[in-house]
Design an enzyme around this catalytic site. Structure first.
Site, PDB file in Angstrom:
ATOM      1  N   GLU A 150       0.580  -1.476  -0.038  1.00  0.00           N
ATOM      2  CA  GLU A 150      -0.068   0.165   0.066  1.00  0.00           C
ATOM      3  C   GLU A 150       1.097   1.223  -0.176  1.00  0.00           C
ATOM      4  OE1 GLU A 150      -3.850   2.297   2.983  1.00  0.00           O
ATOM      5  OE2 GLU A 150      -2.002   0.652   3.498  1.00  0.00           O
ATOM      6  N   GLU A 249     -11.774   2.986   5.218  1.00  0.00           N
ATOM      7  CA  GLU A 249     -11.262   3.367   6.351  1.00  0.00           C
ATOM      8  C   GLU A 249     -10.664   4.315   6.246  1.00  0.00           C
ATOM      9  OE1 GLU A 249      -6.747   1.455   6.664  1.00  0.00           O
ATOM     10  OE2 GLU A 249      -6.316   3.160   5.256  1.00  0.00           O
TER      11      GLU A 249
END
Length: 277
Positions: A150, A249
């Site tokens: 990520e 998120e």
């Protein structure tokens, strides 16, 4: 064209509740079918697995341990001199993933050493990262697990994070060349670092194993004020054939369940029954 599937990131959502078991129950009651937990390691894996089962949730993503937080570590994958600690943390993450039935682990790259020049250390850190990723790919393949990379933005969230653009992450994945390593696409970070979301989604989606969302710049709910049009982006993901989970998120602006009106609207438009119906 299948509707998107959403997972509740319980490191962010339901902060009004203490402990992941309580948050798992709340996520299940809110209609989620999956959850993700950044760092689940403070609680026994069996207890979390039981709570997830009771809530009717799949756990779809966890992170490798961050390292020594008191020393400012935020992942170890690309940090010179911390290879042994990365591999030890990977083993712990695999243990949790197996207990939770979780198929994906975010392999955190970590930070450029404090005071170091990013350009000067980039080559050395990439060599370390490639070595660790090849090792991780072998370990994960034995358990039929997927590792994710990520990029995290260095403008707002973490100025020293090593992996900060989709282009850098994709190039590293290509060099490693392992099919069970994929890209984690957090649209919050991607917008801040590069923009061009339509082009980047289309270019990189074939190697994406997980998506996460939050509004820019405040990192609130997708329908909070900001730069991103999530109605368009959700439709884009559908049109491009994305079938994985979309992780929520973000930082709730108030009560988490009340703030899920955007998700209930999405489900209603796609003809999905609401929780409790």
């Amino acid at each position: 064209m299948a509707p998107l599937r959403f997972s509740a990131n319980l490191s962010w959502l339901f902060p009004e509740l203490s402990g992941f078991p309580a948050r798992l129950r709340a996520a299940g009651s809110s209609g989620f079918e999956a959850a993700e937990i950044g760092w689940p390691y403070a609680e026994p894996p069996e207890a979390l697995a039981r709570a997830a089962r009771e809530a009717g949730l799949r756990v779809v993503l966890i992170n490798t341990p961050p390292g020594d937080r008191e020393k400012g570590e935020n992942g170890l994958g690309a940090v010179p001199g911390r290879q042994a600690a990365f591999r030890e943390g990977l083993e712990q993450a695999v243990l949790y993933a197996k207990a939770l039935g979780c198929s994906r682990i975010h392999l955190m790259a970590g930070r450029v050493p404090k005071g170091a020049d990013r350009t000067a250390v980039r080559g050395e850190m990439e060599i370390v990262f490639l070595e660790n990723l090849r090792h991780a790919a072998e370990v994960l393949a034995q358990e039929n697990l997927v590792g994710l990379l990520e990029p995290i933005n260095t403008r707002i969230t973490d100025p020293r994070y090593f992996l900060d653009t989709p282009q850098q992450a994709a190039a590293i994945l290509q060099k490693v060349g392992r099919p069970n390593l994929q890209l984690q696409m957090d649209l919050f970070h991607w917008q801040i670092m590069d923009g061009n979301l339509t082009g980047n989604v289309r270019e990189f989606l074939p190697i994406v194993g997980h998506v996460q969302v939050a509004q820019v710049p405040g990192r609130g709910e997708p329908d909070s004020p900001g730069e991103l049009n999530f109605s368009y982006l959700f439709q884009l993901l559908e049109d491009e054939g994305y079938t994985g989970f979309v992780g929520c998120e973000y930082q709730p602006r108030g009560d988490t369940a009340e703030g899920l009106s955007w998700l209930r609207s999405y489900w209603e438009m796609r003809g999905r029954p609401q929780a409790g119906q």
